[in-house]
Design a protein around this motif. Structure first.
Motif, PDB file in Angstrom:
ATOM      1  N   LYS A   1      57.740  70.147  12.230  1.00 38.05           N
ATOM      2  CA  LYS A   1      57.475  70.126  10.796  1.00 38.05           C
ATOM      3  C   LYS A   1      56.141  70.774  10.421  1.00 38.05           C
ATOM      4  O   LYS A   1      55.727  70.688   9.257  1.00 38.05           O
TER       5      LYS A   1
ATOM      6  N   THR B   1      51.810  66.478  11.176  1.00 40.25           N
ATOM      7  CA  THR B   1      53.220  66.302  10.858  1.00 40.25           C
ATOM      8  C   THR B   1      53.994  65.836  12.091  1.00 40.25           C
ATOM      9  O   THR B   1      53.456  65.799  13.195  1.00 40.25           O
TER      10      THR B   1
ATOM     11  N   ASP C   1      56.442  73.289   7.620  1.00 34.51           N
ATOM     12  CA  ASP C   1      56.628  72.614   6.331  1.00 34.51           C
ATOM     13  C   ASP C   1      55.292  72.100   5.796  1.00 34.51           C
ATOM     14  O   ASP C   1      55.008  72.205   4.600  1.00 34.51           O
TER      15      ASP C   1
END
Length: 258
Positions: free
Chosen positions: A186, A182, A189
């Motif tokens: 992130k 990512t 996430d």
């Protein structure tokens, strides 16, 4: 030694069947002392024991995953293991539920060993991994020297182990060590996305699949099937199996009850 702070050394957050476990000693890049090890172990036992939780995510606060064992605490506390469950109660434990590492910044020494003990890895493209134990007169003895050569090409793993040189997350992804690469900030996430994909499946089938992978590791095919079949045969007679096949035929998402 532990930093002086009123903040808990490990934070936990539950959401949609996922337990996010955050190492929370950012001033020392989440170095593992005994208090943190015990807190991670407690969170992992919560994940294992709570039937409403299906997946765990392990991450770090302050832009780094974990810098490994707290070397300032080591002379007093020793290696921060928990019973027979290994470093922070993770590296040698037997689990039935998947755990995903969400890595930002440094995952070094014992921090990398925690990552290697997880089932999947999401990492920011600015993250890096390293096992520098030999540079400190130590050995990566909680899974680093065992697991890394199984996950990477032999000579690359040996370079990392014997020189202590870092492995950038982008290169780790190229070799299949990282599942989800990512952007910076992130990684969590990415891990949450992986957890959602796991949770879409039968929890029982996920648990049995993990168990099969664990108990058949290193066996030849004949021995592996002999060990696997008693575990998998009952699955085909479960309500979950009936629901999964029925949902496929009816072109709808399955509704898992177990």
């Amino acid at each position: 030694m532990s930093t002086n702070t009123t903040e808990p050394v490990v934070l936990t957050e539950r959401e949609d069947g996922v337990l996010v476990i955050t190492l929370n000693r950012p001033r020392v890049r989440n170095a593992i002392d005994q208090a943190l090890a015990d807190a991670v172990d407690a969170a992992l036992r919560l994940l294992e024991d709570d039937p409403e939780l299906d997946v765990g995510i392990l991450t770090g606060a302050g832009g780094h995953f974990c810098s490994g064992m707290d070397l300032k605490a080591f002379p007093v506390e020793g290696v921060p293991t928990v019973a027979d469950r290994g470093l922070a109660g993770l590296t040698r434990t037997r689990r039935s539920k998947p755990v995903i590492a969400a890595v930002e910044g440094a995952a070094v020494a014992g921090g990398f060993e925690l990552v290697l003990a997880c089932d999947l890895i999401a990492a920011a493209d600015t993250a890096f991994f390293a096992l520098p134990e030999v540079t400190r007169g130590l050995v990566a003895s909680d899974g680093g020297a065992i697991r890394l050569p199984r996950r990477l090409p032999h000579h690359l793993a040996m370079e990392i182990l014997l020189t202590g040189c870092p492995l950038p997350a982008e290169e780790a992804a190229q070799h299949g060590l990282v599942n989800q690469l990512t952007g910076e900030g992130k990684a969590l996430d990415g891990a949450i996305g992986l957890a959602a994909r796991i949770r879409a499946n039968s929890p029982q089938a996920v648990r049995i699949t993990r168990q099969v992978v664990g108990v058949t590791s290193g066996l030849d095919d004949h021995a592996a099937f002999t060990v696997q079949d008693p575990l998998t045969a009952p699955v085909f007679r479960t309500d979950a199996a009936a629901e999964g096949t029925r949902a496929f035929c009816e072109k709808r998402p399955p509704s898992w009850t177990t």
